[in-house]
Every structure is written in C-alpha cells, then in structure tokens.
Design a protein around this motif. Structure first.
Motif, PDB file in Angstrom:
ATOM      1  N   ALA A 140       0.969  -1.212  -0.021  1.00  0.00           N
ATOM      2  CA  ALA A 140      -0.014  -0.151   0.120  1.00  0.00           C
ATOM      3  C   ALA A 140       0.811   1.183  -0.131  1.00  0.00           C
ATOM      4  CB  ALA A 140      -1.079  -0.140   1.241  1.00  0.00           C
ATOM      5  N   ALA A 141       1.946   1.022   0.693  1.00  0.00           N
ATOM      6  CA  ALA A 141       2.910   2.527   0.729  1.00  0.00           C
ATOM      7  C   ALA A 141       3.441   2.555  -0.485  1.00  0.00           C
ATOM      8  CB  ALA A 141       4.030   2.004   1.807  1.00  0.00           C
ATOM      9  N   HIS A 142       3.954   1.811  -1.369  1.00  0.00           N
ATOM     10  CA  HIS A 142       4.373   1.715  -2.735  1.00  0.00           C
ATOM     11  C   HIS A 142       3.311   2.465  -3.532  1.00  0.00           C
ATOM     12  CE1 HIS A 142       7.971  -0.752  -1.796  1.00  0.00           C
ATOM     13  NE2 HIS A 142       8.561  -0.235  -2.887  1.00  0.00           N
ATOM     14  N   LEU A 143       2.215   1.816  -3.654  1.00  0.00           N
ATOM     15  CA  LEU A 143       1.124   2.277  -4.321  1.00  0.00           C
ATOM     16  C   LEU A 143       0.655   3.773  -4.109  1.00  0.00           C
ATOM     17  CD1 LEU A 143      -0.666   1.664  -6.746  1.00  0.00           C
ATOM     18  CD2 LEU A 143      -2.394   0.476  -5.061  1.00  0.00           C
ATOM     19  N   ALA A 144       0.674   3.954  -2.965  1.00  0.00           N
ATOM     20  CA  ALA A 144       0.163   5.370  -2.360  1.00  0.00           C
ATOM     21  C   ALA A 144       1.467   6.630  -2.797  1.00  0.00           C
ATOM     22  CB  ALA A 144      -0.099   5.646  -1.026  1.00  0.00           C
ATOM     23  N   ALA A 145       2.618   6.166  -2.971  1.00  0.00           N
ATOM     24  CA  ALA A 145       3.870   7.092  -3.466  1.00  0.00           C
ATOM     25  C   ALA A 145       3.747   7.254  -4.936  1.00  0.00           C
ATOM     26  CB  ALA A 145       4.977   6.277  -2.836  1.00  0.00           C
ATOM     27  N   ALA A 146       2.865   6.693  -5.731  1.00  0.00           N
ATOM     28  CA  ALA A 146       2.917   6.774  -7.131  1.00  0.00           C
ATOM     29  C   ALA A 146       2.168   8.228  -7.304  1.00  0.00           C
ATOM     30  CB  ALA A 146       2.477   5.579  -8.128  1.00  0.00           C
ATOM     31  N   ASP A 147       2.335   8.600  -8.672  1.00  0.00           N
ATOM     32  CA  ASP A 147       1.684   9.674  -9.075  1.00  0.00           C
ATOM     33  C   ASP A 147       0.588   9.505 -10.019  1.00  0.00           C
ATOM     34  OD1 ASP A 147       3.225  12.078  -7.570  1.00  0.00           O
ATOM     35  OD2 ASP A 147       4.812  11.082  -9.155  1.00  0.00           O
ATOM     36  N   VAL A 148       0.735   8.340 -10.701  1.00  0.00           N
ATOM     37  CA  VAL A 148      -0.176   7.685 -11.748  1.00  0.00           C
ATOM     38  C   VAL A 148      -0.142   6.256 -11.662  1.00  0.00           C
ATOM     39  CG1 VAL A 148       1.319   8.083 -13.622  1.00  0.00           C
ATOM     40  CG2 VAL A 148      -1.075   7.870 -14.019  1.00  0.00           C
ATOM     41  N   PHE A 149      -1.108   5.662 -11.868  1.00  0.00           N
ATOM     42  CA  PHE A 149      -1.162   4.069 -12.138  1.00  0.00           C
ATOM     43  C   PHE A 149      -1.253   3.850 -13.501  1.00  0.00           C
ATOM     44  CE2 PHE A 149      -2.959  -0.150 -11.782  1.00  0.00           C
ATOM     45  CZ  PHE A 149      -1.911  -0.801 -10.969  1.00  0.00           C
ATOM     46  N   VAL A 150      -0.316   3.058 -13.903  1.00  0.00           N
ATOM     47  CA  VAL A 150      -0.422   2.651 -15.467  1.00  0.00           C
ATOM     48  C   VAL A 150      -0.918   1.301 -15.412  1.00  0.00           C
ATOM     49  CG1 VAL A 150       0.484   2.803 -17.663  1.00  0.00           C
ATOM     50  CG2 VAL A 150       1.156   4.234 -15.925  1.00  0.00           C
ATOM     51  N   PHE A 151      -1.900   1.192 -16.313  1.00  0.00           N
ATOM     52  CA  PHE A 151      -2.811  -0.350 -16.361  1.00  0.00           C
ATOM     53  C   PHE A 151      -2.790  -0.715 -17.805  1.00  0.00           C
ATOM     54  CE2 PHE A 151      -6.270  -3.300 -16.164  1.00  0.00           C
ATOM     55  CZ  PHE A 151      -5.859  -4.156 -15.211  1.00  0.00           C
ATOM     56  N   PRO A 152      -1.779  -1.183 -18.272  1.00  0.00           N
ATOM     57  CA  PRO A 152      -1.780  -1.592 -19.773  1.00  0.00           C
ATOM     58  C   PRO A 152      -2.420  -2.970 -20.304  1.00  0.00           C
ATOM     59  CG  PRO A 152       0.173  -2.259 -18.989  1.00  0.00           C
ATOM     60  CD  PRO A 152      -0.493  -1.676 -17.931  1.00  0.00           C
ATOM     61  N   SER A 153      -3.061  -3.704 -19.368  1.00  0.00           N
ATOM     62  CA  SER A 153      -3.824  -4.823 -19.598  1.00  0.00           C
ATOM     63  C   SER A 153      -5.011  -4.632 -20.376  1.00  0.00           C
ATOM     64  CB  SER A 153      -4.219  -5.547 -18.330  1.00  0.00           C
ATOM     65  OG  SER A 153      -4.815  -6.892 -18.610  1.00  0.00           O
ATOM     66  N   THR A 154      -5.264  -5.569 -21.416  1.00  0.00           N
ATOM     67  CA  THR A 154      -6.595  -5.349 -22.237  1.00  0.00           C
ATOM     68  C   THR A 154      -7.538  -6.646 -21.836  1.00  0.00           C
ATOM     69  OG1 THR A 154      -5.249  -6.350 -23.949  1.00  0.00           O
ATOM     70  CG2 THR A 154      -5.474  -4.211 -23.891  1.00  0.00           C
ATOM     71  N   THR A 155      -7.038  -7.662 -21.093  1.00  0.00           N
ATOM     72  CA  THR A 155      -7.715  -8.931 -21.010  1.00  0.00           C
ATOM     73  C   THR A 155      -8.381  -9.171 -19.451  1.00  0.00           C
ATOM     74  OG1 THR A 155      -5.560  -9.941 -20.217  1.00  0.00           O
ATOM     75  CG2 THR A 155      -5.883  -9.999 -22.435  1.00  0.00           C
ATOM     76  N   ALA A 160      -5.393   4.176 -18.600  1.00  0.00           N
ATOM     77  CA  ALA A 160      -5.511   2.519 -19.037  1.00  0.00           C
ATOM     78  C   ALA A 160      -5.857   2.878 -20.376  1.00  0.00           C
ATOM     79  CB  ALA A 160      -6.526   1.853 -18.105  1.00  0.00           C
ATOM     80  N   TYR A 161      -6.123   1.803 -21.187  1.00  0.00           N
ATOM     81  CA  TYR A 161      -6.867   1.382 -22.453  1.00  0.00           C
ATOM     82  C   TYR A 161      -8.294   1.493 -22.048  1.00  0.00           C
ATOM     83  CZ  TYR A 161      -2.368   0.364 -24.577  1.00  0.00           C
ATOM     84  OH  TYR A 161      -1.028   0.364 -25.143  1.00  0.00           O
ATOM     85  N   PRO A 162      -8.902   2.143 -23.100  1.00  0.00           N
ATOM     86  CA  PRO A 162     -10.566   1.935 -22.968  1.00  0.00           C
ATOM     87  C   PRO A 162     -11.251   0.486 -23.112  1.00  0.00           C
ATOM     88  CG  PRO A 162      -9.996   3.035 -25.113  1.00  0.00           C
ATOM     89  CD  PRO A 162      -8.791   2.661 -24.382  1.00  0.00           C
ATOM     90  N   VAL A 163     -10.977  -0.179 -22.314  1.00  0.00           N
ATOM     91  CA  VAL A 163     -11.296  -1.775 -22.590  1.00  0.00           C
ATOM     92  C   VAL A 163     -12.191  -2.202 -21.231  1.00  0.00           C
ATOM     93  CG1 VAL A 163      -9.483  -2.566 -24.004  1.00  0.00           C
ATOM     94  CG2 VAL A 163      -8.971  -2.612 -21.662  1.00  0.00           C
TER      95      VAL A 163
END
Length: 338
Positions: free
Chosen positions: A237-252, A271-274
């Motif tokens: 949770a600490a790693h995630l909260a320290a990010a500025d943007v979460f990038v989600f490249p999955s399309t599946t 993210a992609y619009p999927v």
C-alpha cells in the motif's frame, strides 16, 4: 448457511481472484455462515505450465466428492475452471445438485497468448463448463454483456470491493525517485501487456511492483525501470500510494481490482478503454482512458486525488458479499435442489 467454495487458486498466491475470495469468505464467516474452502493445498499437484505459482490438483474428484458428501452443503460455488472446478462440477452432476460459478479470468485469451488454440474453440469449451451453473457471477455489467454476446447464460453481477483502511492516501516521500512516478502493480506476465507501459517515452520514473514469469526478462531488458518485486500489506500500500499515476496496460482483465486499490490511495489511473478499466474508472475524473497510453498518463496526472478516493469508497467487500449471497443457489437438507 453451510457454503462450499471450490477454487483452483488460494493463498499464499497474490492476485485479484484470491483477494476477492479471501475477503468474501472472511465476511461470510463474520456474518455467521460456515464456509468450507476446497483448495489445491489439500491435494497433491503439479505446477501449472507458464504459471508455476498455481498448483494443478491431481485427480481430486474422489476426495472432493467424499468431503462434500460429509459436509452436506446448503450451497456450492465453483470459483474456477481448473481441476478443482471440474471436481466440484462432477460432484454436483453426480449428486443432482445445482451450483453457482464465476467468470473471473479471460482464460481463452490467456491460453491463446501461450498456445495456438483458437479463441472460438476455447470459448465453446468454457460455455459448456458454465452451462449447468444456476448463476455465472461476473464482476461488471460490461463483462456480463460481453459474455452474453458470446453465448453465456444465467449471468449475475458480483462486483468487487477494496480495503480503504489499508489502501489510503499516504506520504509520497516513501519512494525517492525523480517525479512523476508512474507505476504498474500486478503479475509480471505476458497477459498483462506490461511492455506497452515500459516502452512509453514519459518523464519521471517507472516502477513495476510484482513478480511473475516475465520478471527476469523484462528487468534485464529495461534497466531504467525500477522492478521492486512482489509486496504485501502495508509495504504494498505504501508503494502504491507513493505513485503519481497508476498505469494499467492490460487489455484482458475482467475487472482490475488493482485499479480500485490505486484510486483508494488517491492515485489516478491511465489505461486503455477496454472492459476492465471501463467498469472501474470514471474517465476524466478518476483516470484517463485512451488508445494512446502515453496520452492517458499525461491526462491522468493532474486529476484530483480526492475524486479518486471518493470513487473507490463506493466499493465495499460487505456489499460485494451481499451480492454473492443473493446469487447462491440453495439446496435443501437432503442435498437435492429446492
């Protein structure tokens, strides 16, 4: 109620399916229900090809049947389509019991990425597996409509939740790296399409949090990216909260539980619009969806952390579990359908 939950994935494995099942079982028990979890750790097994963290149970049918005969469940839920799922399905067919199931993972696409199996053939097989199910639970209305168009029936909604106590806004100082920090968190494997993120020419620092079969290869190929391995609990949770943007490249992904976890931390999503992101992200408010992932990162960065947090707070594991209970097919005390 006595509930039997049959699954091919369970702790200590870390993924969205296990998180969903763990939280559902926890809340069911808190509400006074008796839940028997039949999982691969109870049986001899072999590592799954290309996904060795998953153990494929060897010939579990007889033992599953014996356990369920003794347990006499009021409801049977089959979580996956692996050997344990087949054993549960066989038991219900043999004993004349109805059951419910869930469509957690796009296994036809995952199989196609690894082996030359046509999607049409895989989907026909999975339709057949789920056909006797009294309720095939899906994570979103978008996924429900998609599966309906592919010929699935008896579809019911079973949404997801997020632990907003664990996943919450925290200090950005936890990570010391040039800003902005763009982060992917999840399984490092071909189906997650991570290289679309790693290829991006964007300012700041890229982080990959997670492990998987592609970890060593990708870490070697992208030396400027910080691969920190799998994390759990507070450290995750600490790693995630320290990010500025979460990038989600999955399309599946069928949903993308990590998207909720990021937003609960006040981190907007690119993210992609999927189907998965479209079900979770409010475009232009809690994230940005675009066929151009670089543009999505750029557009997501200035979005409001509070808007992200407020949206995530809508999703609770309690509400999710109530949906699950409402979808179950009840059996009478003699083990036959009511």
């Amino acid at each position: 109620m006595r509930i039997a939950l049959i699954t091919d994935v369970w702790t200590p494995l870390i993924n969205g399916v296990v998180t969903t099942l763990e939280n559902t079982v926890r809340i069911l028990r808190e509400k006074g229900h008796v839940v028997l979890v039949l999982s691969p750790d109870m049986f001899p097994g072999l590592p799954c090809p290309t996904y060795p963290e998953i153990r494929l149970s060897l010939f579990p049918w007889r033992k599953v049947t014996r356990i369920l005969d003794n347990y006499r469940p009021d409801a049977v839920h089959i979580a996956n389509e692996g050997p344990m799922g087949w054993a549960g399905r066989f038991f219900c067919w043999k004993r004349g019991k109805g059951f419910t199931s869930a469509y957690h993972t796009r296994l036809p696409e995952y199989i196609r990425l690894r082996f030359p199996v046509p999607l049409r053939a895989s989907y026909a097989f999975f339709r057949w597996f789920h056909k006797p199910s009294k309720a095939v639970m899906t994570a979103s209305p978008e996924l429900m409509e998609e599966l309906r168009s592919l010929g699935f029936s008896s579809l019911k909604l079973w949404s997801r939740g997020v632990d907003t106590g664990l996943f919450r806004p925290r200090s950005k100082d936890y990570l010391d790296a040039p800003r902005p920090i763009s982060m992917f968190m999840g399984r490092v494997a071909v189906e997650k399409n991570i290289e679309d993120f790693l290829h991006l020419d964007i300012p700041g620092t890229k982080y990959v949090v997670g492990d998987g079969p592609a970890f060593v290869k990708l870490k070697g190929a992208y030396p400027d990216v910080r691969f920190v391995g799998a994390k759990r609990g507070e450290e995750l949770a600490a790693h995630l909260a320290a990010a500025d943007v979460f990038v989600f490249p999955s399309t599946t992904d069928t949903f993308g539980l990590v998207l909720l976890e990021a937003m609960a931390c006040g981190v907007p999503v690119a993210a992609y619009p999927v189907t998965g992101p479209q079900s979770v992200v409010v475009h232009g408010q809690t994230g940005w969806l675009s066929d151009d992932l670089g543009e999505a990162v750029h557009r997501a960065l200035p979005l409001s952390p509070q808007a992200c947090r407020s949206h995530a707070e809508i999703y609770s594991w309690e509400r999710c579990t109530e949906q699950f209970l409402g979808n179950l097919h009840l059996l009478n005390m003699h083990g036959l359908d009511d």
